[in-house]
Design an enzyme around this catalytic site. Structure first.
Site, PDB file in Angstrom:
ATOM      1  N   LEU A 126      23.137  51.035 -44.807  1.00 22.48           N
ATOM      2  CA  LEU A 126      24.106  50.855 -43.716  1.00 22.48           C
ATOM      3  C   LEU A 126      25.409  50.408 -44.355  1.00 22.48           C
ATOM      4  CD1 LEU A 126      24.778  50.662 -40.657  1.00 22.48           C
ATOM      5  CD2 LEU A 126      24.020  48.273 -40.767  1.00 22.48           C
ATOM      6  N   SER A 130      22.654  56.609 -44.339  1.00 24.65           N
ATOM      7  CA  SER A 130      23.331  56.911 -43.074  1.00 24.65           C
ATOM      8  C   SER A 130      24.830  56.911 -43.301  1.00 24.65           C
ATOM      9  CB  SER A 130      22.982  55.860 -42.013  1.00 24.65           C
ATOM     10  OG  SER A 130      23.562  54.607 -42.366  1.00 24.65           O
ATOM     11  N   VAL A 189      23.154  47.672 -48.425  1.00 28.49           N
ATOM     12  CA  VAL A 189      24.471  47.703 -47.798  1.00 28.49           C
ATOM     13  C   VAL A 189      25.361  48.609 -48.634  1.00 28.49           C
ATOM     14  CG1 VAL A 189      26.448  46.349 -47.032  1.00 28.49           C
ATOM     15  CG2 VAL A 189      24.149  45.367 -46.930  1.00 28.49           C
ATOM     16  N   LYS A 190      26.014  49.573 -47.984  1.00 26.77           N
ATOM     17  CA  LYS A 190      26.869  50.522 -48.701  1.00 26.77           C
ATOM     18  C   LYS A 190      28.275  49.937 -48.852  1.00 26.77           C
ATOM     19  CE  LYS A 190      26.351  54.994 -47.695  1.00 26.77           C
ATOM     20  NZ  LYS A 190      26.208  56.240 -46.892  1.00 26.77           N
ATOM     21  N   VAL A 191      28.744  49.912 -50.094  1.00 23.50           N
ATOM     22  CA  VAL A 191      30.082  49.411 -50.416  1.00 23.50           C
ATOM     23  C   VAL A 191      30.776  50.469 -51.274  1.00 23.50           C
ATOM     24  CG1 VAL A 191      31.428  47.596 -51.549  1.00 23.50           C
ATOM     25  CG2 VAL A 191      29.305  47.022 -50.341  1.00 23.50           C
TER      26      VAL A 191
END
Length: 947
Positions: free
Chosen positions: A108, A43, A139-141
């Site tokens: 996300l 997303s 988790v997107k970093v």
């Protein structure tokens, strides 16, 4: 096994780069998992922003949230997003289990505002991990300098990470090191490394977009010996960079250090190919899928690319092919003086800034939606129909829902229409996304044009000229930018009138032709190229010309031969009339100074509103198309367009879209544009009124007239348009609506067989003139005071029978117009200069006919209408009565390199048009006014007045 599933044979997983609530609740996502083997979802804030602002997906959810009035946009967004992420994670849970935690993830991202803050990124990621509470969350970093140590720390805590915004191989190695070190730390603390997963999202198409821009700039100045090498780099850099990165990945995960972790159950951090939608229409729309297939990788694709691969993609183990060639591509790039490191550094910086801007827009959109819910919502489209028609509309919408037809439309399912070639012509569904992807190219053009030119003259016809005309009249002259002028007529007076308005040495000419074979743009180019060559010399002339055309066309060859300044490519899968949001509309818009970033961003909201997951009754394109299609089948096939004056030219574009798309096989919609509103009693029962109302500048007289029509029982659709930048939304809404209407009517909404028939006759006539020096002789059926009448034998016999013995112009016109019956329409087809005086005079004629016979009336100027309403007049319902008007040109204007003049071309076009009309058994009469056009029109006005 679907084409997408065949990718799995090569140990690559396909994820979807798209998430929104309606795709979850409609079970569309579950279908993709079961039917196509989808393995995960990513997303981003842009998708959320468009879905929240451009649809009703989240309205009920926002209303149900507690204390909406006391909460800020961020908390509201997070609650909505987390609900979607949790629901998606639950849907993907079986995949997560079946693949032993290798796939089945949903991503996300942390706030992009924190991209350069390590500690805050760590805190945010921990918070989101806890809030979602799903083991199959990633988790997107971002892979910034601050992000990489955060990634290492989060992995060491057992949090799954999707490392995003990777462009550079060296950065990738740092990311891989952070992953491995994080796992080692986790293992030393007694953690279970087998439960941690990560992907490194390596961005693809943006690299080609940036590299190609620099390569094209080099090509403009390159010596002949350098050009072949430079051209060989176009569209190759991103894939070469990815292949070499994959090679390095393979090496890293074969080390003894990694084997120690693998023995504890650790999974390699897979490379994930992101940004794999093709931005350049010259390249295959599945290139970044087909060329990047390899084991232990993921490709996250946008919906358009997924649909394209489902339709025509092919799988092979491509990532390990031609590694030496990939290295040579990178070496040649450096030899050309283009730094790949500089490109990737710039892309990373821009991507971080872009993600922050997207987040700003997202929060702004949530806030606006919150205010709407607390206040009064604006109804963007509403309609008022007689009850029996409303029931049929509801039934058709329910049919679209039950049969999954919106999803089938987006999947390019030809069986929605006639099951022929329709699937090839639906690339316009994804145009705005493509344009946003290479917005910098258009912005650079705008910058250059602003600095160098005083005028921009578009040379085109039909789909190549009508959208630019709408943009010109809607936005006017943008301060500091050149004035946009448009030429789409072979009338000599009109050509000279346009030429008189420009400074020939300070004008940029845009030659626009999708096929590159269209007669009019080609001879316009010949004329003005000769004029520019005379003014500035042959060497400099090409620098004042731009081509917009499909790859490989004749016009591309001409542009390359004549040294055009630039070539912008169309998308082969978009027909001319659906091309408004492609380069055919956006290149002229950029040149005249329209803020395209704003324009396309607003337009994208409508794209999301019309998405396949939006129910039919809430889908603005499907709703409008259903109304038009159902009413056409009920005999109300005259779509009467009422537009606010400031956006009045939108009607001309809609004329072409509706008429050329639906008017064939004896069926279709007849658009009625610029017909003055009358009292209700002058209208029959064959109308649908569509009122495009500019809410920022309403016209009260129009409001009152339209309300009268509703009160009289006429069906009325009202579309509220917020401001002029929302015109792009209407382009897309109406394209969807036209495709839907075509499906309901039962025709191919993307071909134009009768336009082609008229072109063939015209070409035969101009060829005969080239060979013999004259057009074939004609014999009028009547002559009077310099005016002549022409028609075929059948129509002539009928008219004479009705007249009796007193043959006068008035009697012929009276007999011709007396053929009008209920449900018919009257069309004036004028092959004369399209100036204000002629328009006003002929408008008076059509109004008089409408009021006398209570029929719909149309007015078109040739040859431009040939490429729009001409299709419906010849191939649509045989309910038209046509009066073609021709005249002698007051002077000859030669076409360079041809024996014929523009006047000869116009005469051939008029004859070709008329010939096909009578061949189709249409009720047609041609009146030739001679050289005194004013006297001729006055005679027509007098004859009509006597009715």
């Amino acid at each position: 096994m679907s084409r997408l599933q065949t990718i799995q044979k090569f140990d690559q997983s396909v994820w979807l780069d798209y998430i929104r609530r309606s795709s979850i609740v409609s079970h569309e996502l579950e279908q993709l998992i079961s039917e196509d083997g989808l393995k995960g979802v990513t997303s981003n804030p842009t998708i959320f922003e468009k879905a929240i602002g451009g649809s009703t997906d989240y309205d009920s959810a926002l209303r149900s949230l507690e204390q909406v009035s006391d909460r800020d946009a961020m908390s509201l967004y997070e609650e909505l997003a987390i609900e979607d992420i949790q629901a998606t994670a639950d849907i993907l849970q079986p995949v997560y289990q079946q693949t032993n935690r290798r796939d089945g993830y949903v991503s996300l991202e942390v706030s992009p505002y924190l991209a350069n803050n390590t500690d805050e990124t760590i805190k945010e990621a921990r918070r989101l991990w806890q809030a979602v509470g799903r083991a199959n969350l990633m988790v997107k970093v971002p892979a910034t300098k601050a992000g990489i140590p955060a990634i290492q720390q989060l992995i060491s805590e057992g949090i799954n990470i999707n490392v995003t915004l990777l462009f550079d191989r060296q950065y990738y190695e740092q990311v891989a090191e952070a992953y491995i070190t994080g796992l080692e730390t986790l293992a030393q603390a007694g953690g279970d490394v087998s439960r941690v997963s990560s992907v490194a999202s390596f961005f693809i198409s943006r690299i080609d977009t940036s590299a190609d821009n620099q390569i094209m700039a080099k090509l403009k100045q390159a010596k002949p010996a350098e050009k072949e090498m430079l051209q060989g780099l176009l569209g190759k850099v991103a894939i070469a960079n990815a292949k070499l990165t994959y090679q390095r990945c393979q090496e890293l995960y074969q080390s003894d250090r990694w084997q120690a972790l693998a023995n504890m159950g650790a999974k390699p951090q897979r490379l994930l190919w992101a940004s794999t939608g093709t931005k350049n229409p010259q390249y295959s729309d599945v290139m970044y899928v087909e060329e990047l297939i390899g084991s232990d990788t993921v490709n996250t694709v946008p919906p358009a690319t997924l649909n394209s691969f489902r339709e025509h993609g092919n799988s092979r183990s491509s990532l390990t092919e031609n590694i030496a060639a990939a290295q040579a591509t990178i070496d040649n790039l450096a030899q050309a003086g283009i730094s790949l490191t500089a490109i990737t550094d710039d892309l990373l910086n821009k991507a971080v800034a872009s993600f922050s801007e997207s987040f700003d827009k997202l929060l702004s959109t949530v806030e606006k939606k919150r205010e709407e819910i607390l206040g009064e919502e604006l109804d963007k489209l509403h309609y008022k129909l007689p009850p029996e028609l409303e029931e049929k509309i509801a039934a058709s919408l329910e049919d679209w829902r039950q049969e999954g037809k919106i999803r089938r439309l987006w999947q390019r399912d030809a069986s929605l229409w006639t099951d022929n070639d329709e699937s090839q012509w639906l690339s316009w569904l994804c145009t705005t996304e493509d344009q946003i992807g290479h917005i910098e190219t258009l912005q650079q053009l705008a910058k250059e044009v602003k600095q160098e030119f005083d005028y921009v003259l578009l040379l085109g016809m039909g789909g190549s000229s009508l959208c630019p005309e709408v943009m010109k009249h809607t936005f006017g002259k943008v301060s500091g930018f050149p004035e946009l002028l448009i030429l789409d007529s072979t009338d000599a007076a009109q050509i000279k009138s346009v030429e008189a308005k420009i400074n020939i040495t300070k004008t940029l000419f845009i030659v626009a032709s999708k096929s590159g074979n269209t007669l009019e743009p080609n001879i316009f180019k010949q004329y003005f190229f000769q004029r520019v060559k005379e003014a500035v010399g042959i060497d400099a002339a090409g620098k004042q010309f731009i081509a917009v055309t499909d790859p490989g066309s004749k016009l591309q060859q001409i542009a390359e031969r004549d040294g055009f300044r630039q070539i912008f490519y169309g998308i082969p899968g978009i027909g001319g009339r659906y091309s408004a949001l492609s380069n055919f509309g956006m290149v002229p818009a950029a040149a005249m100074g329209v803020d395209l970033a704003k324009f396309l961003d607003i337009t994208e909201e409508m794209v999301h509103s019309c998405a396949p997951s939006v129910p039919a009754e809430d889908n603005p394109g499907v709703e409008l198309g259903t109304i038009m299609g159902v009413l056409a089948n009920e005999g109300r096939d005259k779509v009467t367009l009422v537009t606010s004056p400031e956006i009045g030219d939108l009607g001309a574009w809609l004329e072409q879209l509706l008429a050329e798309s639906t008017g064939k096989q004896g069926k279709g919609l007849i658009p009625v544009d610029l017909e003055a509103l009358g009292e209700p009693e002058v209208y029959g029962n064959d109308r649908l009124f569509v009122y495009l109302r500019l809410t920022s500048s309403p016209n009260l007289a129009q409001d009152a007239a339209v309300e009268k029509l509703h009160q009289a029982g006429q069906p009325v659709v009202c579309i509220s348009i917020k401001d002029r930048y929302h015109i792009g939304q209407e382009f897309f809404r109406w394209e969807v609506a036209t495709a839907v209407a075509g499906s309901i009517i039962g025709i191919n909404a993307f071909n134009q067989p009768d336009v082609e028939a008229s072109k063939i006759v015209t070409r035969d006539l101009t060829t005969e003139y080239e060979e013999k020096g004259s057009l074939p002789a004609e014999s009028p059926i009547f002559q009077e005071s310099g005016i002549e009448l022409y028609t075929d034998a059948k129509n002539a016999a009928f008219l004479r029978e009705q007249i009796g013995s007193e043959y006068t112009l008035g009697q012929y016109l009276k007999a011709h117009l007396a053929r009008l019956r209920d449900g018919d329409y009257f069309a004036l087809l004028a092959y004369i200069d399209m100036n204000r005086q002629h328009q006003e005079q002929l408008q008076m004629v059509r109004t008089a006919v409408r009021d006398r016979f209570k029929v719909a009336t149309c007015l078109g100027f040739g040859p431009r209408f040939l490429h729009s309403t001409g299709q419906a007049y010849k191939g649509g319902p045989n309910t038209g009565v046509f009066l073609q008007i021709t005249a002698e040109d007051s002077f000859e204007l030669p076409v360079p390199q041809q024996k014929y003049s523009f006047g000869v071309v116009k005469s051939a076009q008029a004859r070709g048009d008329f010939q096909v009309l009578v061949d189709r058994d249409r009720r047609a009469l041609r009146i030739h006014l001679g050289k005194d056009i004013q006297a001729g029109i006055a005679a027509i006005q007098q004859a009509v007045a006597e009715l």
